[in-house]
Design a protein around this motif. Sequence first.
Motif, PDB file in Angstrom:
ATOM      1  N   ALA A  30     -49.598 -50.974  33.529  1.00  0.00           N
ATOM      2  CA  ALA A  30     -48.717 -50.963  34.458  1.00  0.00           C
ATOM      3  C   ALA A  30     -49.185 -50.673  36.178  1.00  0.00           C
ATOM      4  O   ALA A  30     -49.826 -51.401  36.943  1.00  0.00           O
ATOM      5  CB  ALA A  30     -47.515 -50.585  34.544  1.00  0.00           C
ATOM      6  N   PRO A  31     -50.198 -49.247  35.792  1.00  0.00           N
ATOM      7  CA  PRO A  31     -50.146 -48.451  37.336  1.00  0.00           C
ATOM      8  C   PRO A  31     -51.896 -49.275  37.685  1.00  0.00           C
ATOM      9  O   PRO A  31     -52.121 -49.562  38.615  1.00  0.00           O
ATOM     10  CB  PRO A  31     -51.078 -46.638  37.084  1.00  0.00           C
TER      11      PRO A  31
ATOM     12  N   LEU B  35     -52.169 -52.408  37.014  1.00  0.00           N
ATOM     13  CA  LEU B  35     -52.226 -53.391  37.294  1.00  0.00           C
ATOM     14  C   LEU B  35     -51.165 -53.890  38.491  1.00  0.00           C
ATOM     15  O   LEU B  35     -51.531 -55.288  39.014  1.00  0.00           O
ATOM     16  CB  LEU B  35     -51.899 -54.611  36.557  1.00  0.00           C
ATOM     17  N   THR B  36     -51.034 -52.377  39.600  1.00  0.00           N
ATOM     18  CA  THR B  36     -50.239 -52.578  40.303  1.00  0.00           C
ATOM     19  C   THR B  36     -50.907 -52.048  41.997  1.00  0.00           C
ATOM     20  O   THR B  36     -51.764 -51.089  41.522  1.00  0.00           O
ATOM     21  CB  THR B  36     -48.900 -51.917  39.953  1.00  0.00           C
ATOM     22  N   GLU B  37     -50.915 -51.420  43.209  1.00  0.00           N
ATOM     23  CA  GLU B  37     -50.584 -51.047  43.884  1.00  0.00           C
ATOM     24  C   GLU B  37     -49.771 -50.196  44.541  1.00  0.00           C
ATOM     25  O   GLU B  37     -48.831 -51.296  44.803  1.00  0.00           O
ATOM     26  CB  GLU B  37     -51.538 -52.681  44.864  1.00  0.00           C
TER      27      GLU B  37
ATOM     28  N   SER C  74     -45.874 -50.144  43.998  1.00  0.00           N
ATOM     29  CA  SER C  74     -45.902 -50.530  42.994  1.00  0.00           C
ATOM     30  C   SER C  74     -46.295 -49.524  42.231  1.00  0.00           C
ATOM     31  O   SER C  74     -45.386 -48.856  40.796  1.00  0.00           O
ATOM     32  CB  SER C  74     -45.860 -51.953  42.058  1.00  0.00           C
ATOM     33  N   ARG C  75     -47.175 -49.178  42.416  1.00  0.00           N
ATOM     34  CA  ARG C  75     -48.271 -48.495  41.504  1.00  0.00           C
ATOM     35  C   ARG C  75     -47.799 -47.087  41.178  1.00  0.00           C
ATOM     36  O   ARG C  75     -47.793 -46.695  39.880  1.00  0.00           O
ATOM     37  CB  ARG C  75     -49.644 -48.344  41.602  1.00  0.00           C
TER      38      ARG C  75
ATOM     39  N   TRP D  95     -44.654 -46.262  41.521  1.00  0.00           N
ATOM     40  CA  TRP D  95     -43.344 -46.380  40.605  1.00  0.00           C
ATOM     41  C   TRP D  95     -43.115 -46.179  39.316  1.00  0.00           C
ATOM     42  O   TRP D  95     -42.747 -45.925  38.270  1.00  0.00           O
ATOM     43  CB  TRP D  95     -42.194 -47.976  40.932  1.00  0.00           C
ATOM     44  N   MET D  96     -44.644 -47.147  38.672  1.00  0.00           N
ATOM     45  CA  MET D  96     -44.821 -47.331  37.558  1.00  0.00           C
ATOM     46  C   MET D  96     -45.299 -45.641  37.220  1.00  0.00           C
ATOM     47  O   MET D  96     -44.893 -45.912  36.393  1.00  0.00           O
ATOM     48  CB  MET D  96     -46.755 -48.551  37.407  1.00  0.00           C
TER      49      MET D  96
END
Length: 126
Positions: A58-59, A61-63, A66-67, A69-70
């Motif tokens: 998750a971290p 694949l996000t930025e 959102s990162r 939060w993950m």
Amino acid sequence: MSVPAVTAAALTRSAIGASSWISPIGAGKLFGIDASQDVSAGLYLRLGGSRDFALAAAPLLTEGRSRRWMLAVAAACDVGDIAAVVLARREGKISKLGATLFIGASTACLAMGAKALTEVSESAST
């Protein structure tokens, strides 16, 4: 050149997830749990492995927000894992060594996640 904390945390969680998937009973024994007599143990350990893969990916694949939060979700899971181990130890369901190993692994993941969160926050502010 050092590895970014987000990558280090993802690699660590992936290794934990892989060991739970490839050899759930062996992974349990590594942490002081003899799950060989429990017919559900392999299932539960693999479910935990799936969670570790998701928390690893998750971290990556996000930025941005959102990162962050993950990474916070992963930290919450680590705290929950530590609490679960403390309860299991109090109930005599896990050895002192097993509890120490589990708490050590969860604390290491929590620390790597905190470092990653700091790095992500710092890069967002620059």
